[in-house]
Design a protein around this motif. Structure first.
Motif, mmCIF file in Angstrom:
data_model
loop_
_atom_site.group_PDB
_atom_site.id
_atom_site.type_symbol
_atom_site.label_atom_id
_atom_site.label_comp_id
_atom_site.label_asym_id
_atom_site.label_seq_id
_atom_site.Cartn_x
_atom_site.Cartn_y
_atom_site.Cartn_z
ATOM 1 N N ASP A 175 0.829 -1.208 0.000
ATOM 2 C CA ASP A 175 0.000 0.000 0.000
ATOM 3 C C ASP A 175 0.863 1.257 0.000
ATOM 4 O O ASP A 175 0.560 2.232 -0.704
ATOM 5 C CB ASP A 175 -0.913 -0.002 1.227
ATOM 6 C CG ASP A 175 -1.920 -1.140 1.186
ATOM 7 O OD1 ASP A 175 -2.157 -1.668 0.061
ATOM 8 O OD2 ASP A 175 -2.455 -1.507 2.245
ATOM 9 N N ALA A 176 1.952 1.223 0.776
ATOM 10 C CA ALA A 176 2.830 2.405 0.815
ATOM 11 C C ALA A 176 3.486 2.650 -0.541
ATOM 12 O O ALA A 176 3.565 3.786 -1.022
ATOM 13 C CB ALA A 176 3.887 2.221 1.898
ATOM 14 N N SER A 177 3.967 1.574 -1.203
ATOM 15 C CA SER A 177 4.593 1.744 -2.514
ATOM 16 C C SER A 177 3.580 2.215 -3.553
ATOM 17 O O SER A 177 3.884 3.043 -4.410
ATOM 18 C CB SER A 177 5.229 0.418 -2.954
ATOM 19 O OG SER A 177 4.238 -0.588 -3.038
ATOM 20 N N LYS A 178 2.357 1.686 -3.459
ATOM 21 C CA LYS A 178 1.322 2.111 -4.399
ATOM 22 C C LYS A 178 0.998 3.586 -4.215
ATOM 23 O O LYS A 178 0.848 4.332 -5.195
ATOM 24 C CB LYS A 178 0.075 1.257 -4.182
ATOM 25 C CG LYS A 178 -1.041 1.537 -5.173
ATOM 26 C CD LYS A 178 -2.210 0.603 -4.928
ATOM 27 C CE LYS A 178 -3.337 0.893 -5.927
ATOM 28 N NZ LYS A 178 -4.500 0.000 -5.685
ATOM 29 N N LYS A 179 0.919 4.017 -2.962
ATOM 30 C CA LYS A 179 0.652 5.419 -2.700
ATOM 31 C C LYS A 179 1.783 6.296 -3.208
ATOM 32 O O LYS A 179 1.555 7.371 -3.786
ATOM 33 C CB LYS A 179 0.455 5.614 -1.192
ATOM 34 C CG LYS A 179 0.065 7.026 -0.801
ATOM 35 C CD LYS A 179 -0.182 7.103 0.682
ATOM 36 C CE LYS A 179 -0.576 8.531 1.087
ATOM 37 N NZ LYS A 179 -0.817 8.622 2.553
ATOM 38 N N GLN A 182 1.529 6.611 -6.945
ATOM 39 C CA GLN A 182 0.457 7.533 -7.318
ATOM 40 C C GLN A 182 0.890 8.979 -7.152
ATOM 41 O O GLN A 182 0.604 9.825 -8.003
ATOM 42 C CB GLN A 182 -0.775 7.248 -6.465
ATOM 43 C CG GLN A 182 -1.461 5.918 -6.793
ATOM 44 C CD GLN A 182 -2.657 5.666 -5.909
ATOM 45 O OE1 GLN A 182 -2.946 6.463 -5.007
ATOM 46 N NE2 GLN A 182 -3.376 4.580 -6.167
ATOM 47 N N GLU A 183 1.607 9.274 -6.061
ATOM 48 C CA GLU A 183 2.090 10.642 -5.868
ATOM 49 C C GLU A 183 3.081 11.046 -6.956
ATOM 50 O O GLU A 183 3.057 12.173 -7.448
ATOM 51 C CB GLU A 183 2.742 10.765 -4.493
ATOM 52 C CG GLU A 183 1.758 10.625 -3.334
ATOM 53 C CD GLU A 183 2.452 10.701 -2.000
ATOM 54 O OE1 GLU A 183 3.706 10.765 -2.011
ATOM 55 O OE2 GLU A 183 1.761 10.702 -0.958
ATOM 56 N N ALA A 184 3.947 10.101 -7.373
ATOM 57 C CA ALA A 184 4.904 10.412 -8.437
ATOM 58 C C ALA A 184 4.186 10.674 -9.750
ATOM 59 O O ALA A 184 4.535 11.590 -10.503
ATOM 60 C CB ALA A 184 5.891 9.259 -8.587
ATOM 61 N N ALA A 188 4.237 14.123 -11.961
ATOM 62 C CA ALA A 188 4.620 14.159 -13.371
ATOM 63 C C ALA A 188 3.526 14.768 -14.228
ATOM 64 O O ALA A 188 3.785 15.551 -15.151
ATOM 65 C CB ALA A 188 4.946 12.739 -13.847
ATOM 66 N N SER A 189 2.268 14.423 -13.937
ATOM 67 C CA SER A 189 1.165 14.977 -14.721
ATOM 68 C C SER A 189 1.034 16.477 -14.510
ATOM 69 O O SER A 189 0.782 17.242 -15.426
ATOM 70 C CB SER A 189 -0.144 14.275 -14.343
ATOM 71 O OG SER A 189 -0.417 14.484 -12.966
ATOM 72 N N SER A 190 1.262 16.942 -13.256
ATOM 73 C CA SER A 190 1.190 18.387 -12.999
ATOM 74 C C SER A 190 2.324 19.122 -13.704
ATOM 75 O O SER A 190 2.140 20.233 -14.196
ATOM 76 C CB SER A 190 1.246 18.645 -11.493
ATOM 77 O OG SER A 190 2.480 18.157 -10.974
#
Length: 294
Positions: A175-179, A182-184, A188-190
């Motif tokens: 869960d921590a790696s998935k989160k 998602q933040e990365a 990148a999208s921003s």
């Protein structure tokens, strides 16, 4: 002190119920609950209630207020102190000392047609303390059986074990790696959504890189200048030599043409020098007088 004065008979583990009486007399009410209680093992047949009922039965009188009539007696009596028909009733056992003073001895409660004895404070505290001591003793026995070996250096040191539930730990890590992923992706999208003029903005560290390059160029230039400068005492002599060389060999003088080569690749000057040396050798040999004969 008599233990019975501190703690009366303990009947908290038992209860009373009589289904036939309930079927014959109907649900319990404040008027008939004491009659139902008189058939239980908690009732004392020598109490003031039994004496009063026996007197009224023989005289044929009807008791309108039994609690008020009990004030004339001294001794043990039972009184209904609370009633929430048809499921909850409280009956108190007390010792009548005077018409205005009575000491409670025990309490009984009837819940859903079952009569129980309420535990006193002594029984309640002793039971809780006994349960706590039993739990502590069991825990200490378990620890004593799994106690580590004693060493003179560290003593009794318990080994530190990791997470007893590796599946839960793995799920938490996933869960921590998935989160984090998602933040990365959001970052990148921003960054991609920013206008094209953002590329002209100076990147972090570009100013410091440019400053380092300028310092490096200044250091190289200073080193080159220091290597060209000569000591003061030789500056005048080197300048005079440079002027004489320049006067004797002007830069505008024509370059001489190469000399022709002979058949074996030698220049004519080299041929003349070699012939002169050979003539000198012959002359030197001829000038020596011959040795005398015989």
């Amino acid at each position: 002190m008599d233990p019975s004065d501190v703690r009366p008979d303990d009947d908290t583990a038992r209860f009373f119920i009589w289904h036939e009486w309930l079927q014959a007399n109907g649900p319990l009410t404040p008027e008939n609950v004491f009659d139902y209680f008189t058939h239980s093992m908690f009732y004392d047949a020598q109490c003031n209630n039994a004496i009063l009922r026996m007197q009224t039965r023989l005289s044929g009188t009807i008791i309108e207020d039994e609690e008020e009539e009990l004030r004339r007696f001294k001794g043990v009596e039972f009184v209904v102190v609370d009633a929430q028909p048809p499921t909850y009733f409280i009956i108190q056992k007390r010792d009548r000392i005077s018409p205005d003073e009575a000491k409670p001895l025990a309490a009984y409660y009837c819940v859903h047609n079952r009569i129980y004895q309420a535990p006193d404070l002594y029984s309640l505290l002793s039971n809780r303390i006994l349960a706590s001591l039993f739990t502590l003793q069991t825990s200490l026995d378990i620890l004593r059986n799994h106690r580590p070996d004693y060493t003179p250096r560290t003593g009794f040191v318990w080994p530190i074990v990791g997470d007893p539930n590796p599946a839960a730990a793995g799920a938490a890590g996933a869960d921590a790696s998935k989160k984090k992923n998602q933040e990365a992706e959001e970052t990148a999208s921003s960054d991609s959504e920013q206008p094209s003029s953002a590329s002209a903005v100076k990147r972090p560290g570009e100013g410091s890189k440019r400053m380092n390059m300028m310092l490096l160029m200044n250091a190289m230039h200073t080193t080159a200048m220091n290597s060209v400068i000569t000591p003061p005492e030789t500056a005048a002599g080197s300048a005079a030599v440079a002027d004489s060389v320049t006067a004797e060999t002007p830069s505008t003088a024509p370059t001489p043409a190469p000399l022709p080569l002979d058949g074996i690749g030698r220049a004519p000057s080299m041929q003349v020098e070699s012939s002169k040396t050979s003539v000198k050798k012959k002359r030197k040999r001829s000038s020596v007088a011959p040795p005398p004969s015989g």
